[in-house]
Scaffold this motif. Structure first.
Motif, PDB file in Angstrom:
ATOM      1  N   SER A  92       0.833  -1.214   0.000  1.00  0.00           N
ATOM      2  CA  SER A  92       0.000   0.000   0.000  1.00  0.00           C
ATOM      3  C   SER A  92       0.856   1.249   0.000  1.00  0.00           C
ATOM      4  N   PHE A  93       0.272   2.324  -0.488  1.00  0.00           N
ATOM      5  CA  PHE A  93       0.857   3.657  -0.335  1.00  0.00           C
ATOM      6  C   PHE A  93      -0.045   4.436   0.606  1.00  0.00           C
ATOM      7  N   PHE A  94       0.572   4.932   1.675  1.00  0.00           N
ATOM      8  CA  PHE A  94      -0.219   5.693   2.644  1.00  0.00           C
ATOM      9  C   PHE A  94      -0.101   7.170   2.291  1.00  0.00           C
ATOM     10  N   THR A  95      -1.147   7.683   1.676  1.00  0.00           N
ATOM     11  CA  THR A  95      -1.131   9.055   1.158  1.00  0.00           C
ATOM     12  C   THR A  95      -2.093   9.920   1.970  1.00  0.00           C
ATOM     13  N   ARG A  96      -2.033  11.216   1.709  1.00  0.00           N
ATOM     14  CA  ARG A  96      -2.919  12.138   2.427  1.00  0.00           C
ATOM     15  C   ARG A  96      -4.381  11.791   2.153  1.00  0.00           C
ATOM     16  N   GLY A 101      -0.511  -6.256 -17.946  1.00  0.00           N
ATOM     17  CA  GLY A 101      -1.707  -5.516 -17.552  1.00  0.00           C
ATOM     18  C   GLY A 101      -1.574  -4.067 -17.965  1.00  0.00           C
ATOM     19  N   GLU A 102      -2.691  -3.351 -17.915  1.00  0.00           N
ATOM     20  CA  GLU A 102      -2.693  -1.942 -18.315  1.00  0.00           C
ATOM     21  C   GLU A 102      -1.873  -1.100 -17.344  1.00  0.00           C
ATOM     22  N   SER A 103      -1.549   0.093 -17.787  1.00  0.00           N
ATOM     23  CA  SER A 103      -0.788   1.032 -16.969  1.00  0.00           C
ATOM     24  C   SER A 103      -1.506   1.287 -15.635  1.00  0.00           C
ATOM     25  N   GLY A 104      -0.729   1.292 -14.563  1.00  0.00           N
ATOM     26  CA  GLY A 104      -1.287   1.603 -13.253  1.00  0.00           C
ATOM     27  C   GLY A 104      -1.837   0.408 -12.495  1.00  0.00           C
ATOM     28  N   CYS A 105      -1.689  -0.825 -13.054  1.00  0.00           N
ATOM     29  CA  CYS A 105      -2.301  -1.985 -12.397  1.00  0.00           C
ATOM     30  C   CYS A 105      -1.425  -2.569 -11.295  1.00  0.00           C
ATOM     31  N   GLY A 106      -0.170  -2.097 -11.181  1.00  0.00           N
ATOM     32  CA  GLY A 106       0.666  -2.579 -10.077  1.00  0.00           C
ATOM     33  C   GLY A 106       1.865  -3.404 -10.496  1.00  0.00           C
ATOM     34  N   LYS A 107       2.211  -3.392 -11.770  1.00  0.00           N
ATOM     35  CA  LYS A 107       3.330  -4.203 -12.253  1.00  0.00           C
ATOM     36  C   LYS A 107       4.657  -3.730 -11.645  1.00  0.00           C
ATOM     37  N   SER A 108       4.946  -2.440 -11.792  1.00  0.00           N
ATOM     38  CA  SER A 108       6.223  -1.932 -11.266  1.00  0.00           C
ATOM     39  C   SER A 108       6.277  -2.031  -9.746  1.00  0.00           C
ATOM     40  N   VAL A 109       5.159  -1.761  -9.082  1.00  0.00           N
ATOM     41  CA  VAL A 109       5.148  -1.840  -7.621  1.00  0.00           C
ATOM     42  C   VAL A 109       5.425  -3.279  -7.166  1.00  0.00           C
ATOM     43  N   THR A 110       4.970  -4.256  -7.941  1.00  0.00           N
ATOM     44  CA  THR A 110       5.308  -5.655  -7.623  1.00  0.00           C
ATOM     45  C   THR A 110       6.825  -5.841  -7.670  1.00  0.00           C
ATOM     46  N   LEU A 165      10.692   0.236  -2.556  1.00  0.00           N
ATOM     47  CA  LEU A 165       9.513   1.112  -2.582  1.00  0.00           C
ATOM     48  C   LEU A 165       9.893   2.478  -2.019  1.00  0.00           C
ATOM     49  N   PRO A 166       9.278   3.552  -2.553  1.00  0.00           N
ATOM     50  CA  PRO A 166       9.558   4.864  -1.966  1.00  0.00           C
ATOM     51  C   PRO A 166       9.027   4.916  -0.527  1.00  0.00           C
ATOM     52  N   GLU A 167       9.950   5.010   0.442  1.00  0.00           N
ATOM     53  CA  GLU A 167       9.530   5.019   1.847  1.00  0.00           C
ATOM     54  C   GLU A 167       9.406   6.455   2.349  1.00  0.00           C
ATOM     55  N   GLU A 191      -5.304   5.187   2.113  1.00  0.00           N
ATOM     56  CA  GLU A 191      -4.467   4.049   1.758  1.00  0.00           C
ATOM     57  C   GLU A 191      -4.746   3.605   0.319  1.00  0.00           C
ATOM     58  N   VAL A 192      -3.727   3.676  -0.528  1.00  0.00           N
ATOM     59  CA  VAL A 192      -3.851   3.199  -1.907  1.00  0.00           C
ATOM     60  C   VAL A 192      -3.379   1.746  -1.931  1.00  0.00           C
ATOM     61  N   LYS A 193      -4.308   0.833  -2.143  1.00  0.00           N
ATOM     62  CA  LYS A 193      -3.941  -0.590  -2.135  1.00  0.00           C
ATOM     63  C   LYS A 193      -3.422  -0.995  -3.510  1.00  0.00           C
ATOM     64  N   ALA A 194      -2.135  -0.744  -3.729  1.00  0.00           N
ATOM     65  CA  ALA A 194      -1.553  -0.953  -5.059  1.00  0.00           C
ATOM     66  C   ALA A 194      -1.438  -2.436  -5.397  1.00  0.00           C
ATOM     67  N   ILE A 195      -1.062  -3.258  -4.414  1.00  0.00           N
ATOM     68  CA  ILE A 195      -0.999  -4.710  -4.602  1.00  0.00           C
ATOM     69  C   ILE A 195      -1.904  -5.326  -3.542  1.00  0.00           C
ATOM     70  N   SER A 224     -10.422   3.190  -8.990  1.00  0.00           N
ATOM     71  CA  SER A 224      -9.478   3.837  -8.075  1.00  0.00           C
ATOM     72  C   SER A 224      -9.051   2.834  -7.006  1.00  0.00           C
ATOM     73  N   LEU A 225      -7.748   2.807  -6.726  1.00  0.00           N
ATOM     74  CA  LEU A 225      -7.232   1.860  -5.735  1.00  0.00           C
ATOM     75  C   LEU A 225      -7.383   2.407  -4.321  1.00  0.00           C
ATOM     76  N   LEU A 226      -7.876   3.625  -4.212  1.00  0.00           N
ATOM     77  CA  LEU A 226      -8.088   4.248  -2.907  1.00  0.00           C
ATOM     78  C   LEU A 226      -9.313   3.657  -2.234  1.00  0.00           C
TER      79      LEU A 226
HETATM   80  N1  LIG Z   1       4.529   6.843  -5.094  1.00  0.00           N
HETATM   81  C1  LIG Z   1       3.235   6.484  -5.110  1.00  0.00           C
HETATM   82  N2  LIG Z   1       2.328   7.064  -4.310  1.00  0.00           N
HETATM   83  C2  LIG Z   1       1.029   6.692  -4.311  1.00  0.00           C
HETATM   84  N3  LIG Z   1       0.526   5.727  -5.099  1.00  0.00           N
HETATM   85  C3  LIG Z   1       1.382   5.119  -5.934  1.00  0.00           C
HETATM   86  C4  LIG Z   1       2.767   5.451  -5.998  1.00  0.00           C
HETATM   87  N4  LIG Z   1       3.362   4.660  -6.927  1.00  0.00           N
HETATM   88  C5  LIG Z   1       2.383   3.881  -7.422  1.00  0.00           C
HETATM   89  N5  LIG Z   1       1.193   4.140  -6.829  1.00  0.00           N
HETATM   90  C6  LIG Z   1      -0.099   3.475  -7.069  1.00  0.00           C
HETATM   91  O1  LIG Z   1       0.189   2.151  -7.425  1.00  0.00           O
HETATM   92  C7  LIG Z   1      -0.500   1.808  -8.633  1.00  0.00           C
HETATM   93  C8  LIG Z   1       0.365   0.871  -9.437  1.00  0.00           C
HETATM   94  O2  LIG Z   1       1.480   1.563  -9.961  1.00  0.00           O
HETATM   95  P1  LIG Z   1       2.553   0.849 -10.885  1.00  0.00           P
HETATM   96  O3  LIG Z   1       2.959  -0.437 -10.268  1.00  0.00           O
HETATM   97  O4  LIG Z   1       3.624   1.839 -11.128  1.00  0.00           O
HETATM   98  O5  LIG Z   1       1.725   0.578 -12.220  1.00  0.00           O
HETATM   99  P2  LIG Z   1       2.225  -0.119 -13.570  1.00  0.00           P
HETATM  100  O6  LIG Z   1       1.406  -1.356 -13.706  1.00  0.00           O
HETATM  101  O7  LIG Z   1       1.904   0.869 -14.658  1.00  0.00           O
HETATM  102  O8  LIG Z   1       3.691  -0.385 -13.441  1.00  0.00           O
HETATM  103  C9  LIG Z   1      -0.777   3.134  -9.320  1.00  0.00           C
HETATM  104  O9  LIG Z   1      -1.981   3.065 -10.034  1.00  0.00           O
HETATM  105  C10 LIG Z   1      -0.896   4.096  -8.170  1.00  0.00           C
HETATM  106  O10 LIG Z   1      -2.249   4.143  -7.731  1.00  0.00           O
END
Ligand SMILES: Nc1ncnc2c1ncn2[C@@H]1O[C@H](COP(=O)(O)OP(=O)(O)O)[C@@H](O)[C@H]1O
Ligand SMILES: [Mg+2]
Length: 322
Positions: free
Chosen positions: A14-18, A42-51, A59-61, A21-25, A279-281
């Protein structure tokens, strides 16, 4: 069958934002064997890079956090390692190739210096053997005239050649696991095909396990042995590549495959998937693909579908599949 190098179990990031909680994975599991290429598509924003970043613990801490799950590399749960131990793992066991080679290369150092730095950092070699190792890394990536190339700077190389240098750096620590995040996206079609052939070559020589991240099912068909189809932080279907192309079980997989341009069907209008990922929020209940699904039923809106195992290698999360 060859050994499992990496096993990801029920990963939550997750990303804990203002805004909250964004549940990215949101509960991702998969494995990769030695000498195997596992695709995440998967499409852009689905969580591939975050995986990928979760596995590398980059992860950006403090915003990005793994909140649950296990990431087991050759028997060790990476989430239990200290930062120092993890740094050693990143150097010796896992490396990553990013989409844009320019961001991973330093413009003021020669190609040779940059690979040498990685060799020194990750391998315990006497100094007089470093150059030979650098040249052999360039050879592994089929870079012509390696003795000449080591003296050049990144700007002197073509895009395709730069991406090979990035590959040479990634492979110079002789990793067990390579994570390639859209490494061909910035390349044109011919160079892309060459680069993919190169991956197969590297894998045959080193038996490295590869996670290949892409938004393009066409690329999947060329390089991946098995694939996980990711949508809004979850893998909705996993199967061997051939099987998924022949008989996709999830409507989202079918839609993605239908949106791949086919050379022999030039005149056909390309299929595209209507709407946007949620939205993952604040994910609504039910199936996360439901709002865009053309074959949805009432239950899809109310309850998240469980994962159904069709056989040892093929799993799907869809109410239509029993
Ligand atoms: N630094 C961040 N802060 C908040 N949310 C983020 C951040 N990086 C990624 N996310 C969230 O994680 C989701 C997945 O991102 P990412 O893994 O980069 O997608 P992609 O599948 O295009 O690689 C994004 O849709 C976004 O909601
Ligand atoms: Mg990405």
């Amino acid at each position: 069958m060859s050994n499992i190098v990496l096993q990801v179990e029920n990963l939550h990031t997750s990303f804990f934002t203002r805004a909250g909680e964004v549940k990215a994975i949101d509960g991702v599991s998969f494995y990769v064997r030695e000498g195997e290429t596992f695709g995440i598509v998967g499409e852009s924003g689905c969580g591939k890079s975050v995986t990928g970043l979760s596995i590398l613990r980059l992860l950006p801490e403090p915003a990005g956090q793994v909140t649950e799950g296990k990431i087991i590399l050759e028997g060790k749960n990476l989430l239990e390692l200290s930062k120092k131990e993890m740094r050693a793992y990143r150097g010796k066991m896992i490396s990553m190739i990013l989409q844009d080679p320019m961001t991973s290369l330093n413009p003021v150092y020669t190609v040779g210096d940059q690979i040498a730095e990685s060799v020194r950092l990750h391998q315990d070699l006497p100094e007089n053997m470093v150059e030979a190792e650098v040249v052999s890394a360039l050879r592994l990536l089929r870079i012509p005239d390696p003795e000449m190339r080591i003296k050049e700077y990144p700007f002197q190389l073509s895009g395709g050649m730069r991406q090979r240098v990035v590959g040479a750096i990634a492979m110079s620590c002789r990793p067990r696991l390579l994570i390639a995040d859209e490494p061909t996206t910035a390349l044109d079609a011919t160079i892309q095909a060459q680069y993919i052939a190169l991956f197969e070559d590297i894998q045959a020589k080193t038996n490295v396990a590869i996670i290949f991240i892409t938004h393009d099912f066409g690329v999947v068909s060329r390089i991946c042995d098995r694939v996980g189809v990711m949508y809004a932080g979850k893998i909705l279907e996993t199967a061997p590549t051939r099987e998924i192309f022949k008989a996709p079980k999830h409507p989202y997989t079918a839609a993605l495959i239908n949106s791949v341009p086919q050379l022999d069907k030039k005149d056909e209008k390309l299929f595209s998937i209507e709407g946007q990922p949620p939205s993952l929020l604040n994910l609504p209940p039910g199936c996360r693909f439901y709002p865009r699904c053309t074959v949805s039923m009432d239950i899809c809106k109310e309850q998240e579908p469980p994962e159904v195992k069709l056989d040892d290698n093929h799993s799907v999360s869809c109410w239509r599949v029993k």
